[in-house]
Design a protein around this motif. Structure first.
Motif, PDB file in Angstrom:
ATOM      1  N   VAL B 669      32.907  36.437  35.851  1.00 34.21           N
ATOM      2  CA  VAL B 669      32.369  37.287  36.618  1.00 34.21           C
ATOM      3  C   VAL B 669      33.383  37.948  37.367  1.00 34.21           C
ATOM      4  O   VAL B 669      34.552  37.402  37.775  1.00 34.21           O
ATOM      5  CB  VAL B 669      31.488  36.574  37.418  1.00 34.21           C
ATOM      6  CG1 VAL B 669      31.673  35.913  38.538  1.00 34.21           C
ATOM      7  CG2 VAL B 669      30.123  37.620  37.915  1.00 34.21           C
ATOM      8  N   SER B 670      33.247  39.239  37.844  1.00 31.62           N
ATOM      9  CA  SER B 670      34.130  39.988  38.631  1.00 31.62           C
ATOM     10  C   SER B 670      33.612  40.072  40.006  1.00 31.62           C
ATOM     11  O   SER B 670      32.632  39.923  40.454  1.00 31.62           O
ATOM     12  CB  SER B 670      34.433  41.427  37.895  1.00 31.62           C
ATOM     13  OG  SER B 670      33.365  42.201  38.259  1.00 31.62           O
ATOM     14  N   SER B 672      33.538  42.727  41.771  1.00 27.80           N
ATOM     15  CA  SER B 672      32.480  43.777  42.044  1.00 27.80           C
ATOM     16  C   SER B 672      31.166  43.470  41.470  1.00 27.80           C
ATOM     17  O   SER B 672      30.049  43.938  41.896  1.00 27.80           O
ATOM     18  CB  SER B 672      32.959  45.107  41.320  1.00 27.80           C
ATOM     19  OG  SER B 672      32.539  45.302  39.947  1.00 27.80           O
ATOM     20  N   ASP B 673      31.126  42.392  40.494  1.00 26.77           N
ATOM     21  CA  ASP B 673      29.789  41.964  40.170  1.00 26.77           C
ATOM     22  C   ASP B 673      29.120  41.115  41.347  1.00 26.77           C
ATOM     23  O   ASP B 673      27.938  41.416  41.756  1.00 26.77           O
ATOM     24  CB  ASP B 673      29.772  41.041  38.958  1.00 26.77           C
ATOM     25  CG  ASP B 673      30.418  41.721  37.706  1.00 26.77           C
ATOM     26  OD1 ASP B 673      29.901  42.988  37.683  1.00 26.77           O
ATOM     27  OD2 ASP B 673      30.717  41.057  36.855  1.00 26.77           O
ATOM     28  N   LYS B 676      27.732  43.165  44.111  1.00 28.05           N
ATOM     29  CA  LYS B 676      26.405  43.764  44.047  1.00 28.05           C
ATOM     30  C   LYS B 676      25.253  42.731  44.014  1.00 28.05           C
ATOM     31  O   LYS B 676      24.056  43.084  44.349  1.00 28.05           O
ATOM     32  CB  LYS B 676      26.354  44.230  42.452  1.00 28.05           C
ATOM     33  CG  LYS B 676      27.234  45.512  42.325  1.00 28.05           C
ATOM     34  CD  LYS B 676      27.485  45.946  40.990  1.00 28.05           C
ATOM     35  CE  LYS B 676      28.408  47.230  40.956  1.00 28.05           C
ATOM     36  NZ  LYS B 676      29.025  46.944  39.267  1.00 28.05           N
ATOM     37  N   THR B 677      25.543  41.392  44.045  1.00 28.36           N
ATOM     38  CA  THR B 677      24.438  40.449  44.007  1.00 28.36           C
ATOM     39  C   THR B 677      24.192  40.087  45.365  1.00 28.36           C
ATOM     40  O   THR B 677      22.961  39.705  45.642  1.00 28.36           O
ATOM     41  CB  THR B 677      25.085  38.962  43.086  1.00 28.36           C
ATOM     42  OG1 THR B 677      25.476  39.682  41.981  1.00 28.36           O
ATOM     43  CG2 THR B 677      23.865  38.139  42.851  1.00 28.36           C
TER      44      THR B 677
END
Lengths: 686, 686
Positions: B669-670, B672-673, B676-677
């Motif tokens: 997972v990055s 930036s992901d 967003k979470t």
């Protein structure tokens, strides 16, 4: 510093007498099986508490008790397996090899890498240690200071005619063994000879000389006269650079790299005690005549911990976590008397004063947990306390983790409270500050000091340019009140005092200096921390765990199995297509890829061998799980999964395979849980 | 065998001229910045294709272009950081150290361990290689056979008066550099001198001697006459055992351990080609005067692969997976002409014949992927082909992965097609069979053989007891038809032929032996496999990746950041209680435990420092994620999670922490992901 007892030449015989090379020719192994007279160091293990433990085994799998009853079969079977499957091999064998040097082949290398990784996880990560990686090449000054240049020796003798050399204790032992073959010896004589056999490896130069004379020992084979025993330093010597005046050695242990970096490690740890540094790396010992195979080698991997601690605070914050762990202890006292191994807890052992302090006991408990986890059987592990005459004078308490093998109890991990010896000698020699500073907990206090009043002019007149040295020395006595006052005492009584600084003498007169007692307000003090040192010999642990986990199936004596825990097994799963059919090939690729992505190491056997033969080959190198791809796989995308020790199989969808194996290898799920989740599969071909 | 070019003494100057120790005093570093005349080996990197690449960077984070513009600032900043945070340190510093020996402190040691683990995963596990672990101590015969005893040397000169020694090429270079300071030199003379500077490290003994005479070079500082250059072997020598007649060396590379174990590895791999063996371990080189810090050391860790392959089948089954990967290549031809680095694909390079074969190119691609993953910037990596005169005569093609640092392009991984040289020399010397056997694919065929008719009686009469040697030699010619027929040819024309066997001469007459051509039905043949060798210098890679990932924040030049990828970072997450408050302590313990169980390494900073200072300290050692425990944590069991490069923070429940970090570190997972979470968190205190 595992095996540091070598420094004093003591106790080698525990190993030297009791063990023999797995690579040695059979005849000498036969000489030394458990009927051999020098096997008497094997303390009787069948005390009340431990007999029961020996039977605490699974129905299926290796059985230590059985292995000990079949020493030779186990040893020879394992030796043959290790050779055949390239676990470990004598190095440079195409050039006829070099005694004491061994290479690890792929399965051995993987076991070693797994052991190192788990060690790092169990100790370095879990205990927040500072790991370092120092060089093997070491300049002479470091090993002179540590005492290795002067004392790290074994004793040799030479055949006066052929000039062939031998280890003095080996020659003595060989001679005594021959004498013991005489059936007409009196009981007292037998007792005397057996005593020599037990002690020969511990003899110092003088004792060896006397014994060689007393028993009229001659050179083996030739019968020529022998030289007196003389020391041979066990370090490999070399030259650093081309100057010819910068001798160096290969380190005989990894610990010195930590000691010389102590100040940086202390700084790195926020200048707070306690902290521990660790190092994993190779060490080198130029053995005179290595003859014990993997148990006495010239190059080996160690893992050492140096835990630095306030001498007055050897409690350990996590001791309660291990206080109730059971342990087998052979105390120093028992070795002289009952020879009894007691089963107790670490908590009891510390509270009764058997183990000196909590920190030492905590590390012993962590070592025990580590060894159990990698596959050493509880009944095959004990801690033996050093006897007073085995320990260096500065050591406070030492316990060796000894592992039971067919060669006897083998010292594999040392645990020593070494007091402040190492840091003090390096600080004295290098002049570096290797103390720690600690504030008084209850605020600043008045501390005794020596007030030193030096008449500089007088000193300058007397000692000229050299005056700086005695003046600095005297100034440095400020915190050494006792030494300072002794000088004043001497000046008072005799009128003068001779200072010896780096070999130069300075005669002080009472006119030059006056020393009185005073006090100064201080908020803390400097001191040398003590060090507690667990020291692992990884090669010995590997040999011991291979042996304790080696067995043969009841119905098939030829079929060796290595029941290594998954964490240590060289490969986690084998991929076994049932036949060479083209139809199975895509599934092999698919499963290999899935498992690789999940980080599970696999070994493919796509030979045309029968499946039973394939299983046998994976059992031999200790692969815990076998995946068989058959023609049902083509229909429904399931495979069989087989557990090595029970040989039981289940049928499992390929989609569940990676996660199930991951959990099995991480020990978060047991085989019996998995057996309940998936249908059993009956194989006809085991 | 990385750096094997040393064997021929060639090409050292690429490194020696262009780089200088990070531990050297500043003045000499200044002498060698990019204005120095000998920096001209830095090929111009701004070709059309590559200029764009240099700008392919994140807005935030290290910027290679910027670093190259500020060489000195970057280098000094990193040097200071490495010292202050105990990454790497001169060994034995309390005893004033030993040139060329370095220790890794805790962060450096962790980076090294991570690099090794990932190397093992990327190469050994992913490519199903057979890893071995062989000894460093090596008997002389092995290194005599490999050529190291005779040829692994650098050239020295001595001051004829003071007897101080120097590396001959260093003295020559220093002298030429001085000459170049003369502003009145003609353009031709400058060109000549610069050429000498570029080539000095490659000169052989004779060329060095001539150049020293031609330019009238004297001893530095004293101006005394110099001796002629003479070779100094770069291996550390020692004695194995106490006999005094068993010399040994510390291995100068790990490869020989694989070659001497070839037969066992072949057997282990089911007697099938191709297969690869690998080894990670230390190697030793007794440099005359190491002066390039971490880039030229006396003890270092290598990782080497020997891929054994049929000489006629150097295609690679997985080549298509990498054929479209882009790569920067500096060909042998370009080095003589345009100096242009081209951007191409591995597929194109092989099809155009630039890289000799698929297997060599496949390994180059795997090396590139490895280096990119551990943190080497694409624009800072090129492959340079060896020029014909750099390669050993037996080598087919060689490409060095070179990494751009402030010291220039540094050779870090060699890729060599070494043909069958190594196995052949060891087989000849040891008499071991190091060939492979392969069945003909199209069934048995008739093969030319030499039919050797020996008159045994005649030979016995002539050579007596020695007759066995020539008879065996002749019998061995059966499959060497050409050699056998040459002997017959000589017998036919001159009537006799002199066989030289191990220095002994045997004169054969045509009466003794008759050789004719014949044929024999065979189902396969024996041959020596070729070997393709990727060879990694791990210390150099570590230095290069630290440097390429070092930068300072725009608003804070004093604040160094090491943007190491999580896979390589010494610690994955820092745990930072906002204050010393007792209320936060239970959360520290809870989070430490959770992350430990998830296998995520952490570092606690519970000093009273301000949070901004704490972040700065974790940025410096490259910890990618920071967890701050504050008073909101006490209320709602959430913490802030901060990403190192962007300094952006989110607020995350403690229950989500371990899994999120695990995914971030595994790159599944990055950041930036994750951003967003979970809700963003604005910190005032960066």
């Amino acid at each position: 510093m595992l095996f540091r007892r070598l420094l004093s030449g003591r106790n080698n015989n525990i190993i030297n007498n009791c063990i023999k090379s797995i690579n040695q020719n059979k005849s000498s192994i036969l000489l030394l099986n458990n009927k051999s007279p020098n096997f008497n160091y094997n303390f009787n293990f069948t005390t009340t508490t431990t007999t029961t433990t020996l039977s605490r085994f699974n129905i299926v799998g290796p059985n230590l008790e059985k292995n000990m009853e079949n020493k030779e079969k186990i040893r020879n079977g394992l030796e043959e397996l290790m050779k055949r499957r390239f676990f470990i091999t004598p190095a440079f064998q195409i050039y006829r090899g070099v005694a004491g040097l061994y290479d690890y082949g792929p399965p051995g290398c993987a076991v070693k890498a797994n052991l190192i990784n788990y060690w790092r996880q169990h100790f370095v990560l879990n205990e927040d240690m500072s790991e370092v990686d120092c060089t093997s090449v070491t300049p002479e000054i470091v090993l002179k200071t540590s005492g290795h240049v002067a004392k790290f020796s074994d004793f040799m003798v030479k055949d006066e005619v052929t000039k062939l050399y031998f280890r003095a204790d080996h020659v003595l032992e060989g001679h005594i063994e021959k004498l013991l073959l005489d059936t007409k010896l009196t009981e007292d004589k037998v007792k005397e000879l057996k005593h020599v056999l037990t002690k020969a490896g511990d003899y110092n130069q003088q004792e060896l000389k006397e014994a060689l004379v007393k028993y009229n020992v001659k050179a083996p084979e030739t019968g020529n006269a022998l030289s007196d025993p003389y020391p041979f330093n066990l370090m490999f010597k070399t030259e650093i650079g081309p100057s010819g005046n910068n001798p160096g050695y290969l380190r005989p242990e990894t610990a010195q790299g930590i000691f010389v970096n102590f100040a940086k490690l202390y700084e790195f740890n926020g200048k707070k005690l306690p902290f521990a540094a660790a190092q994993i790396g190779n060490a080198f010992r130029n053995e005179i005549a290595p003859r014990s195979g993997l148990l006495r080698v010239r190059e080996f991997t160690m893992a050492e911990i140096e835990h630095f601690v306030n001498p007055n605070e050897k409690t350990h914050p996590k001791f309660q976590e291990v206080a109730n762990d059971k342990v087998f202890l052979l105390s120093s006292e028992a070795q002289d008397t009952t020879k009894e191994i007691i089963e107790t807890t670490f908590g009891d052992a510390v509270s009764k004063g058997l183990i000196d302090n909590e920190t030492l006991a905590y590390f012993m408990a962590r070592t025990q947990l580590f060894l159990h986890t990698v596959g050493i059987k509880p009944a095959g592990l004990r801690f033996r306390q050093h006897q007073r005459n085995e320990m260096a004078h500065y050591a406070k308490d030492c316990w060796d983790a000894e592992i039971l093998t067919t060669y006897g109890w083998i010292e594999c991990v040392g645990h020593a409270d070494r007091s402040c010896y190492d840091l003090t000698v390096h600080a004295n020699e290098s002049k570096a500050n290797l103390t720690v500073y600690e504030e008084f907990k209850d605020g600043p206090k008045m501390i005794d000091i020596a007030v030193i009043d030096v008449k500089k002019q007088l000193m300058g007149k007397q000692f000229k340019q050299a005056a700086k040295a005695p003046m600095e020395y005297l100034a440095g006595l400020k915190d050494k009140v006792d030494e300072a006052m002794q000088i004043q005492e001497a000046l008072n009584t005799t009128g003068s005092y001779v200072l010896n600084i780096d070999g130069q003498e300075f005669t002080l007169t009472k006119e030059m200096v006056t020393i009185t007692k005073g006090q100064e307000k201080k908020s803390g003090k400097n001191y040398y921390p003590h060090v507690i040192e667990p020291s692992f010999g990884l090669g010995r642990i590997i040999y011991a765990l291979l042996e304790q986990n080696y067995w043969t199936r009841e119905n098939d004596e030829q079929r060796g199995v290595l029941s290594l825990p998954a964490i240590i097994a060289p490969v986690k799963a084998s991929i076994l297509p049932l036949t060479n059919s083209e139809k199975l090939v895509p599934f092999v690729a698919k499963i290999s890829k899935l498992l690789k992505e999940a980080g599970i190491s696999t070994k493919l056997d796509d030979t045309g061998n029968a499946i039973g033969r394939k299983y046998a080959r994976t059992d031999e190198i200790g692969i815990p799980f076998g995946i068989t791809i058959d023609f049902t796989t083509v229909e429904d995308e399931t495979v069989t999964l087989r557990e090595r020790d029970t040989t039981k199989q289940i049928r499992i969808p390929i989609t569940d395979l990676a996660l199930t194996l991951k959990k099995l290898c991480d020990n978060t799920v047991s085989w019996s849980d998995v057996s309940k989740t998936f249908p059993a599969y009956e194989s006809q071909s085991e």
